[in-house]
Design a protein around this motif. Structure first.
Motif, mmCIF file in Angstrom:
data_model
loop_
_atom_site.group_PDB
_atom_site.id
_atom_site.type_symbol
_atom_site.label_atom_id
_atom_site.label_comp_id
_atom_site.label_asym_id
_atom_site.label_seq_id
_atom_site.Cartn_x
_atom_site.Cartn_y
_atom_site.Cartn_z
ATOM 1 N N SER A 92 0.687 -1.191 -0.123
ATOM 2 C CA SER A 92 0.196 0.240 -0.164
ATOM 3 C C SER A 92 1.057 1.278 -0.333
ATOM 4 C CB SER A 92 -0.935 -0.067 0.941
ATOM 5 O OG SER A 92 -1.989 -1.253 1.225
ATOM 6 N N TYR A 93 2.033 0.978 0.900
ATOM 7 C CA TYR A 93 2.811 1.831 0.559
ATOM 8 C C TYR A 93 3.498 2.590 -0.651
ATOM 9 C CZ TYR A 93 2.988 1.960 5.762
ATOM 10 O OH TYR A 93 2.903 2.118 7.193
ATOM 11 N N ILE A 94 4.007 1.790 -0.947
ATOM 12 C CA ILE A 94 4.526 1.690 -2.751
ATOM 13 C C ILE A 94 3.690 2.429 -3.514
ATOM 14 C CG2 ILE A 94 5.009 0.485 -4.448
ATOM 15 C CD1 ILE A 94 6.846 -1.643 -2.566
ATOM 16 N N GLN A 95 2.090 2.012 -3.293
ATOM 17 C CA GLN A 95 1.039 2.190 -4.252
ATOM 18 C C GLN A 95 1.236 4.144 -4.551
ATOM 19 O OE1 GLN A 95 -2.481 -0.126 -2.980
ATOM 20 N NE2 GLN A 95 -2.423 -1.036 -5.857
ATOM 21 N N ILE A 96 0.638 4.748 -2.927
ATOM 22 C CA ILE A 96 0.243 5.389 -2.722
ATOM 23 C C ILE A 96 1.665 7.064 -2.976
ATOM 24 C CG2 ILE A 96 0.141 7.583 -0.660
ATOM 25 C CD1 ILE A 96 -1.056 5.317 0.751
ATOM 26 N N TYR A 97 2.954 6.082 -3.058
ATOM 27 C CA TYR A 97 4.635 6.937 -2.846
ATOM 28 C C TYR A 97 4.412 6.948 -5.000
ATOM 29 C CZ TYR A 97 5.884 6.207 1.913
ATOM 30 O OH TYR A 97 5.636 6.687 2.908
ATOM 31 N N ARG A 98 3.979 5.974 -5.505
ATOM 32 C CA ARG A 98 4.096 5.912 -6.577
ATOM 33 C C ARG A 98 2.941 7.016 -7.474
ATOM 34 N NH1 ARG A 98 5.689 -0.029 -7.860
ATOM 35 N NH2 ARG A 98 7.740 1.315 -6.983
ATOM 36 N N TYR A 99 1.388 7.335 -6.434
ATOM 37 C CA TYR A 99 0.768 7.664 -7.028
ATOM 38 C C TYR A 99 0.993 8.750 -6.854
ATOM 39 C CZ TYR A 99 -3.645 9.800 -7.486
ATOM 40 O OH TYR A 99 -4.818 10.839 -7.724
ATOM 41 N N ALA A 100 1.954 9.427 -5.930
ATOM 42 C CA ALA A 100 2.196 10.704 -5.323
ATOM 43 C C ALA A 100 3.118 11.173 -6.254
ATOM 44 C CB ALA A 100 2.269 10.813 -4.221
ATOM 45 N N ASP A 101 4.227 10.521 -6.374
ATOM 46 C CA ASP A 101 5.859 10.810 -7.150
ATOM 47 C C ASP A 101 5.178 11.182 -8.057
ATOM 48 O OD1 ASP A 101 8.415 10.732 -7.381
ATOM 49 O OD2 ASP A 101 8.528 9.447 -8.722
ATOM 50 N N GLU A 102 4.287 11.032 -9.129
ATOM 51 C CA GLU A 102 3.794 10.551 -10.361
ATOM 52 C C GLU A 102 3.369 12.646 -10.428
ATOM 53 O OE1 GLU A 102 1.679 7.951 -12.195
ATOM 54 O OE2 GLU A 102 3.391 6.733 -11.802
ATOM 55 N N ARG A 103 2.376 12.766 -9.566
ATOM 56 C CA ARG A 103 2.183 13.632 -9.321
ATOM 57 C C ARG A 103 2.562 15.268 -9.219
ATOM 58 N NH1 ARG A 103 -0.474 9.967 -10.627
ATOM 59 N NH2 ARG A 103 -3.108 9.416 -11.211
ATOM 60 N N MET A 104 3.125 14.671 -7.844
ATOM 61 C CA MET A 104 4.644 15.747 -8.109
ATOM 62 C C MET A 104 5.148 16.593 -8.498
ATOM 63 S SD MET A 104 3.149 17.067 -4.809
ATOM 64 C CE MET A 104 4.260 18.019 -4.156
ATOM 65 N N LYS A 105 5.750 15.684 -10.152
ATOM 66 C CA LYS A 105 6.504 15.297 -10.860
ATOM 67 C C LYS A 105 5.899 16.607 -11.825
ATOM 68 C CE LYS A 105 9.988 11.764 -9.981
ATOM 69 N NZ LYS A 105 10.059 10.767 -10.884
ATOM 70 N N SER A 106 4.570 15.779 -12.088
ATOM 71 C CA SER A 106 4.201 16.669 -13.224
ATOM 72 C C SER A 106 3.566 17.722 -12.611
ATOM 73 C CB SER A 106 2.249 16.672 -13.791
ATOM 74 O OG SER A 106 1.824 16.500 -14.174
ATOM 75 N N LEU A 107 2.951 18.698 -11.208
ATOM 76 C CA LEU A 107 3.168 19.874 -10.157
ATOM 77 C C LEU A 107 4.559 21.046 -10.689
ATOM 78 C CD1 LEU A 107 0.994 21.427 -8.986
ATOM 79 C CD2 LEU A 107 2.189 20.760 -7.309
ATOM 80 N N ALA A 108 5.555 20.129 -10.271
ATOM 81 C CA ALA A 108 6.855 20.543 -11.048
ATOM 82 C C ALA A 108 7.006 21.102 -12.273
ATOM 83 C CB ALA A 108 7.903 20.020 -10.145
ATOM 84 N N ARG A 109 7.008 20.697 -12.845
ATOM 85 C CA ARG A 109 6.547 21.270 -14.686
ATOM 86 C C ARG A 109 6.128 22.130 -15.027
ATOM 87 N NH1 ARG A 109 9.406 18.209 -18.317
ATOM 88 N NH2 ARG A 109 9.344 18.683 -20.645
ATOM 89 N N GLN A 110 4.843 22.044 -13.956
ATOM 90 C CA GLN A 110 3.977 23.033 -14.817
ATOM 91 C C GLN A 110 4.537 24.203 -13.426
ATOM 92 O OE1 GLN A 110 -0.207 21.601 -13.834
ATOM 93 N NE2 GLN A 110 0.101 20.010 -15.114
ATOM 94 N N LEU A 111 4.574 23.810 -12.937
ATOM 95 C CA LEU A 111 4.994 25.398 -12.177
ATOM 96 C C LEU A 111 6.522 25.926 -12.581
ATOM 97 C CD1 LEU A 111 5.039 24.617 -8.168
ATOM 98 C CD2 LEU A 111 3.061 26.120 -9.790
ATOM 99 N N LYS A 112 7.251 25.199 -12.797
ATOM 100 C CA LYS A 112 8.452 25.338 -13.243
ATOM 101 C C LYS A 112 8.248 26.659 -14.770
ATOM 102 C CE LYS A 112 12.615 23.860 -12.962
ATOM 103 N NZ LYS A 112 13.184 21.755 -12.712
#
Length: 105
Positions: free
Chosen positions: A39-59
């Motif tokens: 469950s931790y792996i699923q949550i971290y993978r989900y959050a990692d993808e979205r945070m990278k996408s958000l960081a790219r949009q902000l930059k």
């Protein structure tokens, strides 16, 4: 710590999980991973993808605002304007092609 934990890409986030939730072998030789590991792996993978996408949009948005303000675009080998410490060509310079799709508020 179990072998699976030492090779996990998310070890720096969960630190092997809560020792209370690990399954201990009676002989004390083997330790199983945390009960919630999958469950931790699923949550971290989900959050990692979205945070990278958000960081790219902000930059990208920040680069557009920087250039729209009349500032000069840095040279390829100059430090990036975002303060990452990377060269511009390896950081925000890659986002140059996405500027036409950015909407600023």
């Amino acid at each position: 710590m179990p072998e699976k934990c030492t090779t996990c890409e998310f070890l720096n986030l969960c630190h092997g999980g809560c020792p209370r939730n690990r399954n201990w072998n009676l002989s004390g030789q083997e330790i199983d991973v945390d009960y919630f590991c999958d469950s931790y792996i699923q949550i971290y993978r989900y959050a990692d993808e979205r945070m990278k996408s958000l960081a790219r949009q902000l930059k990208t948005r920040n680069l557009k605002q920087y250039l729209d303000a009349g500032n000069v675009e840095p040279g390829r080998n100059e430090p990036c304007i975002c303060g990452s410490g990377h060269k511009y060509k390896k950081c925000c310079g890659r986002l140059r092609s996405e500027l036409s799709n950015v909407h600023t508020v």
